[in-house]
Design a protein around this motif. Structure first.
Motif, PDB file in Angstrom:
ATOM      1  N   ALA A 174      -5.142 -11.922-102.931  1.00  0.00           N
ATOM      2  CA  ALA A 174      -5.803 -10.511-103.071  1.00  0.00           C
ATOM      3  C   ALA A 174      -5.104  -9.991-104.769  1.00  0.00           C
ATOM      4  CB  ALA A 174      -4.725  -9.342-101.895  1.00  0.00           C
ATOM      5  N   ALA A 175      -4.564 -10.390-105.015  1.00  0.00           N
ATOM      6  CA  ALA A 175      -3.973 -10.011-106.494  1.00  0.00           C
ATOM      7  C   ALA A 175      -5.293 -10.496-107.344  1.00  0.00           C
ATOM      8  CB  ALA A 175      -2.413 -10.218-107.130  1.00  0.00           C
ATOM      9  N   LEU A 176      -5.798 -11.280-107.058  1.00  0.00           N
ATOM     10  CA  LEU A 176      -6.875 -12.391-108.527  1.00  0.00           C
ATOM     11  C   LEU A 176      -7.575 -11.761-108.398  1.00  0.00           C
ATOM     12  CD1 LEU A 176      -6.898 -15.665-106.566  1.00  0.00           C
ATOM     13  CD2 LEU A 176      -5.403 -14.900-108.708  1.00  0.00           C
ATOM     14  N   PRO A 177      -7.973 -11.347-109.756  1.00  0.00           N
ATOM     15  CA  PRO A 177      -9.111 -10.282-110.088  1.00  0.00           C
ATOM     16  C   PRO A 177     -10.521 -11.223-109.839  1.00  0.00           C
ATOM     17  CG  PRO A 177      -7.642 -10.459-112.094  1.00  0.00           C
ATOM     18  CD  PRO A 177      -7.038 -11.816-111.085  1.00  0.00           C
ATOM     19  N   GLY A 178     -11.169 -10.466-109.499  1.00  0.00           N
ATOM     20  CA  GLY A 178     -12.747 -11.363-108.780  1.00  0.00           C
ATOM     21  C   GLY A 178     -12.421 -11.807-107.286  1.00  0.00           C
ATOM     22  N   CYS A 179     -11.622 -11.323-106.667  1.00  0.00           N
ATOM     23  CA  CYS A 179     -11.528 -11.976-105.636  1.00  0.00           C
ATOM     24  C   CYS A 179     -12.399 -10.370-104.235  1.00  0.00           C
ATOM     25  CB  CYS A 179     -10.062 -11.789-104.706  1.00  0.00           C
ATOM     26  SG  CYS A 179      -9.949 -12.045-102.953  1.00  0.00           S
ATOM     27  N   ASP A 180     -12.915 -10.059-103.725  1.00  0.00           N
ATOM     28  CA  ASP A 180     -13.564  -9.269-103.515  1.00  0.00           C
ATOM     29  C   ASP A 180     -13.807  -8.323-101.844  1.00  0.00           C
ATOM     30  OD1 ASP A 180     -15.042  -8.134-106.573  1.00  0.00           O
ATOM     31  OD2 ASP A 180     -16.048  -9.988-105.758  1.00  0.00           O
ATOM     32  N   VAL A 181     -13.778  -9.864-101.672  1.00  0.00           N
ATOM     33  CA  VAL A 181     -13.339  -8.973-100.117  1.00  0.00           C
ATOM     34  C   VAL A 181     -12.178 -10.409 -99.079  1.00  0.00           C
ATOM     35  CG1 VAL A 181     -14.327  -8.828 -97.508  1.00  0.00           C
ATOM     36  CG2 VAL A 181     -15.592  -8.525-100.311  1.00  0.00           C
ATOM     37  N   LEU A 182     -10.986  -9.863 -98.528  1.00  0.00           N
ATOM     38  CA  LEU A 182     -11.230 -10.431 -97.229  1.00  0.00           C
ATOM     39  C   LEU A 182     -11.081 -10.581 -96.389  1.00  0.00           C
ATOM     40  CD1 LEU A 182      -6.864  -9.890 -98.712  1.00  0.00           C
ATOM     41  CD2 LEU A 182      -8.144 -11.720 -99.409  1.00  0.00           C
ATOM     42  N   LEU A 183     -11.888 -12.241 -95.825  1.00  0.00           N
ATOM     43  CA  LEU A 183     -12.283 -12.123 -94.313  1.00  0.00           C
ATOM     44  C   LEU A 183     -11.438 -13.097 -94.363  1.00  0.00           C
ATOM     45  CD1 LEU A 183     -14.283 -11.397 -93.103  1.00  0.00           C
ATOM     46  CD2 LEU A 183     -15.777 -13.553 -94.256  1.00  0.00           C
ATOM     47  N   VAL A 184     -11.328 -11.943 -92.149  1.00  0.00           N
ATOM     48  CA  VAL A 184     -10.619 -12.932 -91.775  1.00  0.00           C
ATOM     49  C   VAL A 184     -11.564 -14.109 -90.855  1.00  0.00           C
ATOM     50  CG1 VAL A 184      -9.247 -12.685 -89.898  1.00  0.00           C
ATOM     51  CG2 VAL A 184      -8.998 -11.195 -92.043  1.00  0.00           C
ATOM     52  N   GLY A 185     -11.462 -15.067 -90.890  1.00  0.00           N
ATOM     53  CA  GLY A 185     -12.128 -15.701 -89.576  1.00  0.00           C
ATOM     54  C   GLY A 185     -11.507 -15.658 -88.520  1.00  0.00           C
ATOM     55  N   SER A 186     -11.328 -15.186 -87.564  1.00  0.00           N
ATOM     56  CA  SER A 186     -10.712 -14.820 -86.281  1.00  0.00           C
ATOM     57  C   SER A 186     -10.441 -16.582 -85.632  1.00  0.00           C
ATOM     58  CB  SER A 186     -10.661 -13.739 -85.091  1.00  0.00           C
ATOM     59  OG  SER A 186     -11.505 -12.537 -85.629  1.00  0.00           O
TER      60      SER A 186
END
Length: 272
Positions: A174-186
């Motif tokens: 999440a801290a990476l520049p350019g990572c916009d969305v953390l998407l959970v694949g449930s």
């Protein structure tokens, strides 16, 4: 007299919704290749699309036609690419109209960095510069405008959190520049951490909470897919964890469920 060329990128509904504290809903597309499904999605009230190239036989060309139609219809198209598809495939998907790329089976920071690098133009990434994009409705902005607008609005990078490795590294990802969305694949995440099929296992909620906390800490968006069958958990994810991109049912599932309900209704009309 010549007319000025419009160089504004089309609206990204996820970003607009998130900026106002609202959720952005998505229809999953797995089998319907015709552009009619885009208009059906819009009529149904979805603001975006989850176009799946991982678990389908759809092609980049199919995805492009869906993306172009979606952009013209005011629906924001995002495309999931296959696992280990290669950097060139990811760039092609973005070049032909996806407003964001969804990459599955990330196993840590290095995997995420590779996705960001090919998805974003300099200085964030190393994506190759081209021209003639559906995201600009084929207008030709200057290279600096194109790169800035695409990086911010037209090439959102969705890092799927669906492996144990990615979950353990979620804060660093999440801290990476350019990572916009953390998407959970449930489904896959629950399988990886050993809680499937018990959706009420506390370990699953703890995993969701870890993703939500990482997203909040680093100012990123949280999304969730594969949990539309449990609206009670989705409600908590939205209201307690702040998830903004919510993937609903896929075309095949909705058609099957709707068809079964209609068939059962018709059969129930005959007196025994």
């Amino acid at each position: 007299m010549s007319l000025a060329t419009e160089t504004t990128i089309v609206k990204n509904n996820l970003q607009v919704a998130a900026a106002t504290g609202k959720i952005c809903t998505a229809l999953g597309i797995k089998i319907c290749r015709g552009v009619e499904i885009v208009h059906i999605a819009k009529a149904a009230g979805y603001e975006s699309l989850f176009i799946d190239l991982e678990h389908t036989c759809m092609t980049v060309s199919d995805a492009s036609q869906l993306c172009i139609t979606a952009i013209s219809s005011g629906v924001t198209p995002f495309v999931r690419v296959p696992h280990q598809c290669g950097s060139g495939f990811i760039q092609r998907v973005l070049d032909v109209g996806a407003m964001g790329v969804i990459v599955p089976h990330i196993h840590g920071v290095d995997d995420a960095k590779k996705v960001i690098s090919v998805s974003k133009y300099p200085p964030v990434g190393t994506r190759s510069l081209s021209a003639g994009f559906p995201q600009f409705e084929y207008a030709s902005p200057s290279p600096d405008v194109l790169m800035a607008e695409m990086n911010q609005h037209g090439s959102q990078c969705f890092i799927m959190i669906e492996t144990r490795d990615a979950l353990e590294a979620v804060d660093d990802i999440a801290a990476l520049p350019g990572c916009d969305v953390l998407l959970v694949g449930s489904q896959d995440l629950a399988t990886e951490i050993g809680t499937l099929p018990d959706w009420d296992d506390p370990r699953f909620w703890n995993a969701l909470e870890a993703v939500g906390n990482a997203a909040k800490k680093h100012g990123k968006l949280m999304g969730i897919a594969g949990l539309y069958h449990r609206p009670d958990i989705l409600k908590r994810v939205i209201n307690e964890l702040g998830a903004k991109w919510i993937v609903g049912g896929h075309d095949v599932g909705l058609l099957s469920a709707g068809g079964r309900a209609n068939s059962d209704l018709l059969k129930s009309l005959q007196d025994n």
